[in-house]
Write an enzyme that holds these catalytic residues in place. Structure first.
Site, PDB file in Angstrom:
ATOM      1  N   GLU A  87       0.874  -1.233   0.108  1.00 20.02           N
ATOM      2  CA  GLU A  87      -0.022   0.115  -0.062  1.00 20.02           C
ATOM      3  C   GLU A  87       0.910   1.337  -0.010  1.00 20.02           C
ATOM      4  O   GLU A  87       0.386   2.241  -0.404  1.00 20.02           O
ATOM      5  CB  GLU A  87      -0.975  -0.034   1.287  1.00 20.02           C
ATOM      6  CG  GLU A  87      -2.068  -1.154   0.975  1.00 20.02           C
ATOM      7  CD  GLU A  87      -2.852  -1.140   2.345  1.00 20.02           C
ATOM      8  OE1 GLU A  87      -2.750  -0.424   3.404  1.00 20.02           O
ATOM      9  OE2 GLU A  87      -3.937  -1.742   2.236  1.00 20.02           O
ATOM     10  N   GLU A 144       7.972 -21.387   9.185  1.00 24.41           N
ATOM     11  CA  GLU A 144       8.302 -20.496  10.137  1.00 24.41           C
ATOM     12  C   GLU A 144       9.174 -21.295  11.073  1.00 24.41           C
ATOM     13  O   GLU A 144       9.905 -20.558  11.904  1.00 24.41           O
ATOM     14  CB  GLU A 144       7.102 -20.072  10.841  1.00 24.41           C
ATOM     15  CG  GLU A 144       6.376 -20.976  11.570  1.00 24.41           C
ATOM     16  CD  GLU A 144       5.128 -20.363  12.197  1.00 24.41           C
ATOM     17  OE1 GLU A 144       4.875 -20.195  13.639  1.00 24.41           O
ATOM     18  OE2 GLU A 144       4.242 -19.778  11.721  1.00 24.41           O
TER      19      GLU A 144
END
Length: 298
Positions: free
Chosen positions: A85, A116
């Site tokens: 964004e 992870e």
């Protein structure tokens, strides 16, 4: 709960949501809302730490450095959202704010939780992005114990990058391995361990605050207006026109004409009007001022 989980407030049970599955729909929604209402206060307590991190980032960004978010699961996805964004909101060149997600782009849409658990893979990701001393690497992990993220920030620090952490626990390995630690301790979740709830909300608030404040300090905002937006669709072109008319006082028709002449670059259009110059001169003025519109038009 075992002792390991009890050490993490993000994994403890919330007394307010006991017997959650027996409550009515409205009771559940009310409870979630009440818990969410506490998040802003927790984030407010981190303002001094966010301030320190932002002030360290800005000079690096001025020299061409990057902000690189690293996370897994919800935390990593939030980093990507914030990074993406920044491009249309501030006309930032792609690649200046980056989101690294454990598991890569595919993990944005489909959970890949096993990745992870590897510090080595986090280390690899940092090296693949050629991190250097001008960059800022911010690890995001509600628990503060995600190996992938810890491996990434440790490696980034060794490479000379500025490092930060956004966590939701008091004591965490991630926070202890960075230069700037931001701890928004929002407490136990309504749904035990589901850190996409309050913790995720806190993380998004913090990332929004970091990136927006950095961009303001870099001169990408005039007053409270988005003067560096990228006008790539009808809504954003209308917003660009509104910004130009607000700052210069001209009418919509003239604003549209100047914006077209300026290739819909809002800052340049405003300078052309205020200084009575052409696009080339407007660009030169911006280059000389490092993009600071206020220093040009007051």
């Amino acid at each position: 709960m075992n002792d390991n989980l009890n050490m993490k407030i993000t994994e403890t049970r919330n007394p307010a949501s006991e017997e959650l599955d027996t409550k009515s729909t409205s009771e559940i929604i009310k409870l979630i809302n009440e818990e969410d209402a506490t998040v802003a206060h927790s984030v407010a307590e981190t303002i001094p730490e966010i301030t320190g991190l932002v002030e360290a980032i800005v000079p690096r960004m001025r020299k061409g450095g990057r902000i690189i978010y690293v996370g897994a699961g919800t935390s990593g996805r939030l980093g990507i959202i914030d990074a993406v964004e920044c491009v249309p909101t501030f006309s930032l060149e792609p690649g200046r704010v980056v989101g690294i997600l454990a598991g890569g782009e595919d993990a944005m849409f489909r959970a890949k939780e096993g990745i992870e658990d590897s510090q080595a893979k986090g280390k690899e990701a940092i090296k693949e992005h050629n991190v250097n001393e001008l960059d800022t690497v911010i690890g995001i992990a509600a628990s503060g114990s995600t190996p992938y993220v810890i491996g990434a920030v440790k490696t980034a620090r060794k490479l000379g990058a500025l490092t930060g952490a956004v966590v939701c626990n008091y004591n965490s390995e991630l926070a202890e391995n960075v230069d700037h630690k931001i701890r928004a301790v929002v407490g136990p979740e309504v749904l035990t361990g589901s850190t996409r709830l309050k913790a995720g909300t806190a993380q998004k608030m913090i990332l929004n605050t970091i990136s927006t404040t950095v961009m303001i300090r870099l001169g990408k905002v005039y007053n409270n207006l988005m003067v560096d937006l990228k006008a790539t669709n009808a809504k954003l072109r209308e917003r660009a026109r509104g910004i130009v008319t607000e700052i210069t006082g001209i009418d919509n028709k003239e604003a549209d004409e100047i914006l077209k002449a300026a290739d819909y670059q809002v800052k340049e259009a405003i300078i052309m009007i205020k200084r009575g110059c052409d696009l080339a001169e407007a660009k030169n003025l911006l280059d000389e001022s490092q993009g600071d519109l206020r220093s040009i038009i007051g």
